[in-house]
Structure formats: structure tokens, C-alpha cells
Write a protein that holds these residues in place. Structure first.
Motif, PDB file in Angstrom:
ATOM      1  N   UNK A   1      12.002  -8.659   4.232  1.00 45.10           N
ATOM      2  CA  UNK A   1      12.240  -8.130   2.889  1.00 45.10           C
ATOM      3  C   UNK A   1      13.286  -7.025   2.945  1.00 45.10           C
ATOM      4  N   UNK A   2      13.834  -6.713   1.752  1.00 41.87           N
ATOM      5  CA  UNK A   2      14.746  -5.588   1.565  1.00 41.87           C
ATOM      6  C   UNK A   2      14.226  -4.752   0.403  1.00 41.87           C
ATOM      7  N   UNK A   3      14.127  -3.444   0.619  1.00 47.22           N
ATOM      8  CA  UNK A   3      13.673  -2.529  -0.429  1.00 47.22           C
ATOM      9  C   UNK A   3      14.874  -1.828  -1.058  1.00 47.22           C
ATOM     10  N   UNK A   4      14.903  -1.837  -2.403  1.00 43.60           N
ATOM     11  CA  UNK A   4      15.856  -1.005  -3.147  1.00 43.60           C
ATOM     12  C   UNK A   4      15.036   0.103  -3.797  1.00 43.60           C
ATOM     13  N   UNK A   5      15.159   1.317  -3.276  1.00 41.65           N
ATOM     14  CA  UNK A   5      14.365   2.458  -3.738  1.00 41.65           C
ATOM     15  C   UNK A   5      15.222   3.287  -4.687  1.00 41.65           C
ATOM     16  N   UNK A   6      14.676   3.590  -5.873  1.00 41.96           N
ATOM     17  CA  UNK A   6      15.445   4.273  -6.916  1.00 41.96           C
ATOM     18  C   UNK A   6      14.764   5.573  -7.316  1.00 41.96           C
ATOM     19  N   UNK A   7      15.560   6.627  -7.378  1.00 43.17           N
ATOM     20  CA  UNK A   7      15.137   7.883  -8.013  1.00 43.17           C
ATOM     21  C   UNK A   7      16.083   8.117  -9.175  1.00 43.17           C
TER      22      UNK A   7
ATOM     23  N   UNK B   1       0.807  -1.216   0.000  1.00 45.90           N
ATOM     24  CA  UNK B   1       0.000   0.000   0.000  1.00 45.90           C
ATOM     25  C   UNK B   1       0.837   1.262   0.000  1.00 45.90           C
ATOM     26  N   UNK B   2       2.147   1.136   0.259  1.00 47.07           N
ATOM     27  CA  UNK B   2       2.962   2.341   0.355  1.00 47.07           C
ATOM     28  C   UNK B   2       3.281   2.950  -1.002  1.00 47.07           C
ATOM     29  N   UNK B   3       3.307   2.134  -2.095  1.00 42.06           N
ATOM     30  CA  UNK B   3       3.869   2.649  -3.345  1.00 42.06           C
ATOM     31  C   UNK B   3       3.302   1.854  -4.507  1.00 42.06           C
ATOM     32  N   UNK B   4       2.665   2.568  -5.455  1.00 44.12           N
ATOM     33  CA  UNK B   4       2.138   1.876  -6.623  1.00 44.12           C
ATOM     34  C   UNK B   4       3.224   1.576  -7.642  1.00 44.12           C
ATOM     35  N   UNK B   5       4.453   1.952  -7.337  1.00 43.45           N
ATOM     36  CA  UNK B   5       5.584   1.648  -8.214  1.00 43.45           C
ATOM     37  C   UNK B   5       6.467   0.574  -7.606  1.00 43.45           C
ATOM     38  N   UNK B   6       5.885  -0.333  -6.867  1.00 39.41           N
ATOM     39  CA  UNK B   6       6.652  -1.386  -6.213  1.00 39.41           C
ATOM     40  C   UNK B   6       6.600  -2.664  -7.030  1.00 39.41           C
TER      41      UNK B   6
ATOM     42  N   UNK C   1       8.750   8.391  -9.587  1.00 35.13           N
ATOM     43  CA  UNK C   1       9.663   9.246  -8.833  1.00 35.13           C
ATOM     44  C   UNK C   1      10.530   8.413  -7.903  1.00 35.13           C
ATOM     45  N   UNK C   2       9.894   7.534  -7.161  1.00 37.18           N
ATOM     46  CA  UNK C   2      10.607   6.627  -6.268  1.00 37.18           C
ATOM     47  C   UNK C   2      10.131   5.221  -6.579  1.00 37.18           C
ATOM     48  N   UNK C   3      10.885   4.524  -7.391  1.00 36.88           N
ATOM     49  CA  UNK C   3      10.517   3.161  -7.769  1.00 36.88           C
ATOM     50  C   UNK C   3      11.155   2.191  -6.778  1.00 36.88           C
TER      51      UNK C   3
END
Length: 1131
Positions: free
Chosen positions: A309-315, A228-233, A251-253
Motif C-alpha cells: 500500500x501507499x499512504x497519502x497523509x494530509x494536514x 489501527x493507526x488512524x481513525x481518519x484512514x 489533523x492527519x487524514x
């Protein structure tokens, strides 16, 4: 004769019933040992116990026949009881009788009900929701065992879990209260996170609490399906794969790599990276698991330990300005950081070494053997772990274990040799707060690659000779390696022949033991080492002048630890290599064997010189000695004690990793006390002692009456009912002493209490036959089985209070305290949230660095040891605990406090506020309050917190003496103004706002409206944004901590500039410099010496106060800001 069956130990599974003693209503039998177990059916339930009759043999301290209900103390006196308990799996009642005198016994009714608080085992079918601990945001209750099951439909689903708050009773290894999400690690320390998991049929969270100390608990929000945090996940649920970040509009994938939920390792191999490197990464970046921004074009590889889990967040940057950045990364998930190694030689490092390893690591490295006996050489090249030095307990945070050796965590290097067959194991653990670089090890299976001149010895005993060929050894000279089991052991070396020339530099030949100093002597000697793995004896036998070869013959014996069994009736026990410096990691047990009958053993502690962690403020947590069941001993002392034993008498000795002391020496004698033929021993728990006139004939230490306890820490009550001594300044007409104290000569009866272990001597000198009559006494004594089980009239020590108000004092208050007290006072609540007011009326303890000798803890507050008084209010539910400790050399009077549960008895006009924020209004009715006026008490958690008060409305007449109405904050000066203001206070427990609204017949009633907010102190950083306030050190008042983490206080400034006035009270240990303690004022001035200071500054930016403390130090600061143009600021 009819034999009565002993229906004594029972297991009861019904929800209600009765329990009676065997034979009831007839008398029970002697020598009973009964256990009644009532089984539970739910994770938590309530049991109500009614004792309808209790008729037992009534002995002092209930040492004859007794009954124990749950975890309560022994009871034996006639009583009726109606009490409710909370329990989990089972509830136990114990009944025991001695060899004589019986009674009717007891009859008990019990009934079990579900705990109405226990809404904690729950099945959830909704696709999203919130899960909280029972009672949240109020404290959860004790003895919970909760399971929250989120049900799936059998298909693979993604679930996002957000841990929004975690506030549990936190301890090392989370042994008390804990939360486990899925198969992840045990959590108990404050943390928040958002994790993504995969599940099919069900997703489980488990929460448990123990029998003491509760907190707010936890709050979790979950959502099944898309994060629910990000529709680009994009989610990746395979254990390996490749991820590419293309140019996109996101913006933040976020790429989420999802593991099994257990602790695992993730290896990320960035084979292509396309970002522009600049200081702020403003042209594009990515982060890994919430870490720092990364912007580089250089490929790299890294490893993370994770769960969930581990998140890799990209801008990727703004495409209209720069080209889109991105990467290609190959990832692999592995179960933990465990590895199996089959190569005969290699290097093992902690994950990401020499980078900082992550939290919750649990690694096992297995080196595989061929099944035959082989030698493996281990070189520990580097170890840098978090070894909890601030806690004084060692290796409780991170540790490394090689084979079966001890836990290692302090910086060290070594070369050790071991024996293996099938496998050789190395284990590595980190806790939740790792911040070190880990370890590096080189291993080699087979011949030791360090030296072709090494001889290995794997037998547990043997003879080693260094031949003349040792002259030719080229690497580390000639090495004889004695190999143990890998566990901690002792090695005895008996050098029966030595052929070396003694010279200052040992340049005519020498040898070393385990890397120690060079030895060159021709005198045989014997020594002992504690070791694990192996010990190297390195020899260089060449005389550079004569070119002759020296050597040695040594018999060696390896034993498991330094433990010894002694069968002689008399002897001496010393620590290994005494009086030399003993080695680290010792764990010794000395067993003196008895004949099975009751015997007396006299113990003379002749010397004790241990590392007792004074510099860390924790006492006896580094090295210690325990005699029988007594307390830990580590500080310098000597004594003569007498004990009673039958089969065996045990002495234990431990050292940690940093030993640098000489150890101990003890003389023991089984049978009659060899010190004095004029000694009478008293081994019963109570009795009467008379000192006869014959005592004048004793020539050594006069006549001694020795009262012998169990060996544990106990209390002795002495009631001198008759005394026949002549009072004189020097007691030269006869005297007696108690436990080596001052001479006593009086004819006035008195009563006193001592805390002791082992025995207490009453030494009597009855006077001079030629000059006076024989003097003496009659004393009734009683030994109590637990240090603090003293009768309430004698100032109880371990005690449970059920009354709503009362007094608590330290034992024998206001007399001088005895040593080694360990007291706990429990005030019982009703299970609901309640207010308790504590008035600390008197405290006189040994003031010392870190409060490590004597201290008092009230609720969850800090250790107190300085003289202070205060009135504080707390909130509790099941129980409120006060703890009191004294050390070995106490000479203070203790403490006296008054408590009241419910309404604060200080004031009928007191209102309590337990929320963390709210609004308080002081109405005109406060005029009628007659005691301390009207009091509004804001109650915190008991820990150090900050309180912000925003007075949005004030209605008081300003006058010099505030004689038309006033209010005070936390006992400060009277305030009378109609000008609104905002202020901040640091506090623990509670803050009182006391209001006197004036005389209504003369002036209108004054009052105020104030908004308040209580906040926890995070990371030792406190921010003050108000125009005035109070800053306190982490423990002020009354306590001195040791090695506190540095604290930073920021007073927020603004433009235009203001005058800032600081009134500072600094209490500190000063060594003439700021090396140990420092209060730094805005980086311009350091205060180090104790005193009172006033400072004024012109500021327009933030003003920073930094506090650094290694030894006893603390401070109190009142601050006020004033606008240089408009007068006082209004914020």
C-alpha cells in the motif's frame, strides 16, 4: 560365480531405520558410487546418525574409499559416531569406492524427530496478533522453511501489517535468508514499515533460512479490519480512481491506496492542489509514502513503485488561521513498470526519470515487431544506476539488460543496432537501496534514423567494401553496421585491402571501429572486438587535397563470445587483441581437447596484465583468469605448471565493464613437458621420490621432479626422510629448490607443507662430479584433495571443532604461509545459546590497504590484517566461524588463537551479559577472584556497536595507584573513585569490566552498580551523550577497510561551556594531503597524517567529528569533558 546385487542408491521415507554398505557384513565391491537419500516430512527436522561400524580402505586423505555424512568431510578410518543434524527436504549420505582393496563397509542407524525449535508453520485465526521468527529475540536456527497463514472468512478484508524488526543474514538478491509478505518482494535487509493489504481466504507470509549464519529474525504485528493507526484512514482498493481531501477536523487524514501485494507502480496525477507554499509547510501539507512534506498550488504528476500500500497523509492546516488546504488526485495502479510498445519509434525511461526511482523495481519493456526480420536502432542516451562500486562486484544492485546483452550499470552511452522479429525486450531492475536517476533510451524500428548512408550486415560473416560514394556521406560519414545476436559476441575484422593516406591528423581520409580512434593506413591488419548488439565502421574517404576517395575491403566473422576449441598438441592462447587493450564484458572459454586417455599438459603463463580491482580492495572481482580448476588469477605473475587431463582442459577468462589492461598470453604443450628432458612427473596423490646421481647429467634447470595435482587449490606435504647435501653459504656443493624457492643444502631431515595448484617442481642439482659426491634426497609426499584438509598435527585449515576448547592456527604456523589459502574453521555448538571466548594470541599478516590480500575474520567481526592481540567474548548457537585468506604473494606467519566454549577459561569469576541492556553489580565477593580479578563481560552481536555505561553507584577509595581497589573498562587505565559518571564505548565482540575490590582485611570491599545499554550503529552516525568515552573507527583495531562510507561522531554538549579533551591515535596512509583520508574536528581542523594528537576545546554545543576514508586509515579517540566552573561534569 554368483553376482551380488548392487543395492547401492536408495531413497528412504521412514522416520528411522538402518543403512549398510552393499554385501555387509561381507566385503563391499570396487567401483561403487552410492547415494542414500533420507526424505523429510516437515519443513525442518532433526536426524540422529549412529555409525556402529566403519571398515574401509584407509588411504591418506580418504582418496580411495570414503563415506560422507550430510555436508561433513570424507571419513574412511575406523570410528564410531553419534551426531545430530538439522535438515529440510532431504538428508544425503554418500559412499564411494575405488578399483582395489575392500573392507566390511559400514552400518548406520538413523532416526528423525521434529525440530523442537521449528514452531514456524502456523495457522492464525485471531483478528490481530504478533508473528515472530522461531526463537525471537534470540537467533533463529538454520534450514528453516516457515509459512504463517492468517485465515480470512472469504469476504474482502483489509489487513494492516507492521514490520517492527527485520534482522536476517542479508546478501545480494536475498539468496540466503529471506522474508516474503503476501506476494511482495523478497526482503532480507534491515527495514521497518506499516503496510495495508487486501485478502479474502488467507494471507500468507513465508520465511526461510539457509544452512549458515543466523540473526535475531523478525517481528510483525498484524490487525484485520480498520487500520489501527488512524481513525481518519480511508482505504482505496480499486486499481484506479479519484481522491479528494475536503476540509475536515482530522489533523492527519490518511488515504491508503492498496495494491495486490505484489510489486506494482502507482501513478498519481494531482489535477488540483490548494496549499500555501512556504519553507516549513506550516500552513498545511501532505506526504506520499512517508516522504517529504509537500505544500504547493501547482498541479503535478508522479509515479511510485510499491508493494502492499501507499499512504497519502494530509494536514489541511488550522481553519481558524488559514483556509483548509487540499487536493484532487487521479490514481492508477499497474502491475510493475512493464510496458508494451507498438509504435515504430519512441523513448523509454525508468519510472519517474530523471527523478530517483524507488526500490525493488522489476520492469520489462517489450517492443513489438511484425513477425518479419526488422532492424531496431537503440540509443542509450543516459544511464545512472547504483552499480555497487563500493563492493567491487559490479551490477549486483541495479542493472539494465538490452535484448540478450550483458548487465549494464556503469555510466555509458552508445548507439547500437539489433535485429528483431516478434518482440525486442529491455529489462530493468533495482534493489532495496536505489539512489540513482535511472536511464533513458531512444529506439527506432526500421531504417536507422541516424543516417541515410548506413549499410547493415546481418549475416555472421561477409565482405564489406567502402566505395568511392562514401565521399558523399554527410552524417557521421558512411557507416557500415555489423549486427550480432544481441548477446555478447566477438567480431574478427580482417582488413585485406586499405587505400588511405597515413597522416598525423588523418585529414586525407579515415575510418573508425566502434567509435574508436581514427585509422588512416595502407597496411592490412587483423583485429578482434568483443561486442553486443552491433559494431559501426564509420568511413570518411575524401582526401581534401586531391579530392580522391579512399576506402577499404574487410572480411568479418561473428562468433559467440571469444571461446575457442584447440585440437593441436601445442600452441599459444592469448586474450582477444593481445597485446592491445581488450574490451569490456568478455566471457571467454578456451577448450584444449584430449584423446580420452590420461595425458600431461604443460602450461606456461608468460604474461598476465589484468584489472584486479586493487583500488577497490577486493582482488580478482573485475577481470580474472582461471586455469583448469585453479584459483582466480588477476595480479601480475608468471609460472610453469603441469596438469593431468583426459577429454578436455579448460581455461576461462572474464572482464567486467571497466577493462583497461592487456590481458594474458599462455603457451601449452600436451604430452611430454617441453621445458626439460630431465623431468620426472608424479601424478599419484602420494608416493616416494629419490633423486639419483644421474641428476647431475641434466643441463637445463638440472633435474626436475614434478608433483602434479588435480588443478584445484590443494596442499602438498613433503617429508624429507633422508638428505645428503653439504651445508655451505652458497650451496655450491649441490642443492635443491621447492616450487622456485631458495636453494636448500642440508643433511638434516625435515617436513614442510605447501599450498599449490597445478603442480610443484622440486629441482635438484646434485653437485660437481670432479669435486664432490653426488648429492640427493629421499622424500615422501602426499597431495590432499582440498586446500585445507591437512591432518590436525599439521595445522588444519578447513576444519570442524567439536571440543569445548582448543587452539586454532594457520597452516604451518609459525612458518611462512603459502599463497591462495582459503580456510574456514567451524566450532560446533549444541544448538543452544552459548558463550565462546576468543584469545587472539598472535597475528602476523601482510598489512595492506583494505585487508584485501591476507585477512582473518572472527565471527561477524571486521577483516583483520594488522598485528594485534585481544580477548573477546561472543555468543553463538549452532556454529561459530573463523575465516582466513591469503593472496598470491604471502610472506607472513599467520595467526594463533585459543578458544573456549562455555565459561570463559580466563577467569572463574567471569559473568557474561548477553542482553542489550541491564544492570551489573560488583559485590564484595569479587575480592576472592585471583585471575584478572572479577570480570563482567558485556557481549554484543560481533558487529560494530556502541556501549553506554552509567555508573550510578561507586564505592572505591581514591588513591594515586588505586592500591585499595579498582576496575578497568576494556583494558583501559585503573579507575578508583566514588564519584558517579557515565561513559560511551564503540566496540565489536565484547567489552570486559575487570574489578579488583581490594584487600578485605584492610579496607572495605569496593564495588559498583552500573546500568548498560548496547546499541547498533545506524547510518554511520554515532552519538555520545556521556561525559567521557572512546570513539573508534569502523574497523579499529587490526584492519583497514577500503572506501568506507563516511562516518560521523557527535559528542553532545550543553550550557554552561565545558573543556573537551581529545586523545587521538590516527593510523593512515598519507599522500601529503587530505585528498584520500581525513579526520575533521568540528569543521575547524583536518588531521591526515599518522600520529598521536591531543586537542582541548571550550565547547557548549555539540562537537562533531567526521571521518572520511578512501585508503587504509583508522583512528582511536578517548574523550573527556570537564565543567570549567565545577570540575568534572556529572551527567
Amino acid at each position: 560365480m554368483t553376482c551380488q546385487p548392487n543395492v547401492c542408491s536408495l531413497v528412504l521415507t521412514t522416520s528411522e531405520g538402518s543403512i549398510t554398505s552393499p554385501g555387509y557384513p561381507g566385503n563391499y565391491m570396487n567401483n561403487l558410487n552410492c547415494t542414500y537419500v533420507i526424505m523429510g516430512v516437515r519443513p525442518t527436522q532433526i536426524i540422529t546418525i549412529n555409525i556402529n561400524e566403519l571398515d574401509l580402505e584407509d588411504c591418506f586423505s580418504c582418496d580411495c574409499d570414503w563415506l560422507i555424512i550430510g555436508n561433513d568431510s570424507k571419513i574412511c578410518r575406523k570410528t564410531s559416531l553419534h551426531k545430530t543434524y538439522t535438515f529440510r527436504d532431504r538428508f544425503v549420505i554418500q559412499f564411494e569406492t575405488d578399483v582395489n582393496v575392500t573392507g566390511r563397509g559400514f552400518t548406520i542407524q538413523y532416526s528423525i524427530a521434529m525440530d523442537t525449535h521449528d514452531n514456524c508453520t502456523t495457522t492464525l485465526t485471531a483478528s490481530e496478533g504478533v508473528i515472530t521468527s522461531p526463537g525471537y529475540p534470540e537467533n533463529y536456527i538454520n534450514s528453516l522453511n516457515c509459512r504463517y497463514v492468517i485465515v480470512g472468512d472469504g469476504d474482502t478484508k483489509i489487513i494492516t501489517v507492521e514490520l517492527e524488526e527485520l534482522d536476517l543474514e542479508a546478501t545480494t538478491n536475498c539468496a540466503f535468508d529471506s522474508l516474503i509478505i503476501d506476494d511482495g518482494p523478497i526482503l532480507c535487509y534491515p527495514i521497518t514499515f506499516s503496510k495495508t493489504y487486501v485478502f479474502q481466504d488467507r494471507f500468507v507470509m513465508a520465511f526461510r533460512s539457509d544452512g549458515s549464519n543466523t540473526r535475531r529474525g523478525f517481528k510483525i504485528r498484524y490487525s484485520i479490519g480498520m487500520d489501527a493507526q488512524d481513525n481518519c484512514t480511508i482505504s482505496h482498493i480499486k486499481t484506479s480512481g479519484q481522491i479528494s481531501t475536503p476540509c475536515s477536523s482530522c489533523t492527519n487524514c490518511t488515504n491508503t491506496i492498496i495494491g495486490s501485494g505484489k510489486l506494482q507502480t502507482l501513478t498519481l496525477d494531482f489535477v488540483s492542489v490548494n496549499f500555501t507554499n512556504n519553507p516549513n509547510c506550516d500552513a498545511g501539507w501532505f506526504t506520499i509514502d512517508g516522504g517529504q512534506k509537500i505544500c504547493t498550488s501547482i498541479p503535478f504528476r508522479t509515479t511510485y513503485a510499491f508493494f502492499g500500500s501507499v499512504d497519502i497523509v494530509t494536514y489541511s492546516g488550522d481553519p481558524s488561521v488559514v483556509s483548509c488546504g487540499g487536493f484532487v488526485v487521479n490514481y492508477v495502479i499497474q502491475d510493475t513498470c512493464s510496458t508494451t510498445l507498438t509504435a515504430s519509434e519512441g523513448v523509454i525511461t525508468s519510472p519517474v526519470y530523471p527523478g530517483i526511482p524507488t526500490n525493488y523495481l522489476s520492469c520489462t519493456y517489450v517492443i513489438v515487431g511484425d513477425g518479419h526480420t526488422q532492424i531496431i536502432a537503440i540509443d542509450l542516451l543516459k544511464i545512472n544506476l547504483n552499480y555497487c562500486s563500493g563492493h567491487g562486484y559490479g551490477c549486483n544492485c541495479d542493472w539494465l539488460i538490452i535484448d540478450d546483452g550483458p548487465e549494464l550499470c556503469s555510466p555509458t552511452t552508445f548507439h547500437k543496432t539489433y535485429v528483431l522479429q516478434d518482440r525486442f525486450i529491455i529489462k530493468f531492475r533495482t534493489d532495496y537501496r536505489s539512489s540513482s536517476t535511472g536511464f533513458k533510451i531512444h529506439y527506432a524500428v526500421g531504417n536507422d534514423t541516424n543516417d541515410t548512408w548506413i549499410s547493415t550486415h546481418t549475416n555472421t560473416s561477409g565482405l564489406i567494401s567502402t566505395p568511392s560514394s562514401s565521399c558523399s556521406c554527410a552524417y557521421n560519414n558512411c557507416t557500415n553496421t555489423i549486427i550480432g545476436s544481441g548477446k555478447l559476441q566477438t567480431l574478427t575484422l580482417d582488413f585485406v585491402s586499405l587505400n588511405l593516406t597515413t597522416r598525423p591528423s588523418c585529414d586525407a581520409g579515415w575510418f573508425t571501429i566502434d567509435g574508436g580512434q581514427k585509422i588512416c593506413t595502407s597496411t592490412p591488419f587483423k583485429t578482434t572486438y568483443a561486442f553486443f548488439g552491433s559494431v559501426d565502421i564509420v568511413a570518411n574517404g575524401e582526401d581534401t587535397v586531391t579530392h580522391s576517395c579512399g576506402g577499404l575491403d574487410v572480411n568479418y566473422v561473428i562468433q559467440d563470445t571469444c571461446s575457442t576449441t584447440l585440437t593441436a598438441s601445442e600452441g599459444v592462447i592469448t586474450s582477444p587483441v593481445y597485446p592491445g587493450i581488450h574490451t569490456d564484458y568478455l566471457s571467454c572459454t578456451y577448450v584444449i581437447v584430449g584423446d580420452g586417455h590420461t595425458q600431461i599438459i604443460a602450461i606456461d603463463l608468460l604474461k598476465i596484465n589484468l584489472d584486479y580491482c586493487y583500488n577497490r580492495g577486493y582482488g580478482c572481482s573485475c577481470d580474472w583468469l582461471i586455469i583448469d580448476d585453479g584459483p582466480k588469477l588477476c595480479s601480475p605473475t608468471t609460472f610453469h605448471k603441469i596438469y593431468v587431463f583426459r577429454d578436455k582442459f579448460i581455461i576461462k577468462f572474464r572482464t567486467d565493464y571497466s577493462s583497461s589492461s592487456r590481458g594474458f598470453k599462455i603457451h601449452y604443450a600436451v604430452g611430454n613437458d617441453t621445458i626439460d628432458t630431465c623431468t620426472s612427473t608424479h601424478s599419484k596423490t602420494s608416493g616416494q621420490i629419490s633423486s639419483p646421481s644421474a641428476s647431475r647429467n641434466c643441463t637445463l634447470n638440472d633435474y626436475i621432479n614434478t608433483i602434479i595435482g588435480s588443478g584445484k587449490l590443494q596442499t602438498l606435504i613433503l617429508d624429507f626422510v633422508s638428505l645428503n647435501f653439504t651445508t655451505s653459504p652458497n650451496c655450491d656443493a649441490g642443492w635443491f629448490t621447492i616450487d622456485g624457492g631458495q636453494k636448500i643444502c642440508t643433511s638434516t631431515p625435515f617436513m614442510t607443507t605447501y599450498a599449490f595448484f597445478g603442480s610443484i617442481d622440486i629441482v635438484t642439482h646434485g653437485g660437481d662430479r670432479s669435486g664432490s659426491l653426488f648429492d640427493g634426497f629421499v622424500v615422501n609426499y602426499a597431495v590432499q584433495g582440498n586446500i585445507c584438509d591437512i591432518n590436525i598435527t599439521l595445522n588444519n585449515c578447513n576444519m570442524t571443532f567439536t571440543a569445548s576448547e582448543g587452539e586454532i592456527t594457520s597452516p604451518v604456523y609459525p612458518g611462512i604461509q603459502t599463497s591462495y589459502l582459503s580456510c574456514m574453521y567451524i566450532i560446533v555448538g549444541d544448538g543452544q545459546s552459548q558463550v565462546i571466548a576468543i584469545n587472539l594470541l598472535k597475528m602476523d599478516l601482510a598489512r595492506n590497504s583494505g585487508c584485501d590480500n591476507d585477512w582473518l575474520i572472527i565471527g561477524e567481526g571486521p577483516k583483520l590484517c594488522n598485528s594485534t592481540t585481544f580477548h573477546k567474548t561472543y555468543v553463538f548457537r549452532d556454529r561459530f566461524i573463523v575465516k582466513f585468506r591469503t593472496a598470491y604473494d604471502t610472506s607472513s606467519r599467520g595467526f594463533w588463537l585459543y578458544y573456549s566454549v562455555g565459561k570463559d577459561t580466563n577467569d572463574i569469576c567471569t559473568a557474561t551479559h548477553t542482553n542489550t541492556s541491564g544492570q551489573i553489580t560488583a559485590p564484595c565477593s569479587s575480592c576472592n577472584c585471583t585471575y584478572n580479578n572479577c570480570t563482567n563481560t558485556i557481549i554484543g552481536s560481533g558487529k560494530l556497536q556502541t556501549l553506554t555505561l552509567d555508573f550510578v553507584s561507586l564505592n572505591f577509595t581514591t588513591s594515586p595507584n588505586c592500591d585499595f581497589g579498582w576496575f578497568t573498562i576494556d583494558g583501559g587505565p585503573k579507575i578508583c573513585t566514588e564519584t558517579t559518571f557515565k561513559t560511551t564505548y564503540a566496540f565489536f565482540g565484547s567489552v570486559d569490566i575487570v574489578t579488583n575490590s581490594g584487600e578485605c582485611s584492610i579496607e572495605p570491599c569496593g564495588g559498583f552498580v552500573v546500568n548498560y545499554a548496547v546499541q547498533d550503529v545506524n547510518n554511520n552516525l554515532l552519538v555520545y551523550s556521556t561525559n567521557s568515552g572512546q570513539l573508534i573507527g569502523p574497523s579499529f583495531p587490526g584492519t583497514y577497510p577500503y572506501y568506507l562510507a563516511d562516518s560521523t561522531y557527535i559528542i553532545v554538549g550543553h550550557f554552561p561551556p565545558q573543556n573537551l579533551t581529545l586523545d587521538i591515535t590516527l593510523t593512515t596512509y598519507s599522500s601529503g594531503s587530505c585528498s584520500y583520508n581525513r579526520l575533521t574536528l568540528n569543521s575547524t581542523e583536518d588531521l591526515c597524517n599518522e600520529g598521536i594528537y591531543r586537542r582541548t576545546y571550550l565547547v557548549e554545543d555539540n562537537f562533531t567529528i567526521e571521518f572520511s576514508c578512501q585508503y587504509s586509515s583508522d583512528f582511536l579517540i578517548h574523550y573527556e569533558k570537564e565543567d570549567i566552573i565545577k570540575g568534572k561534569t556529572h551527567m
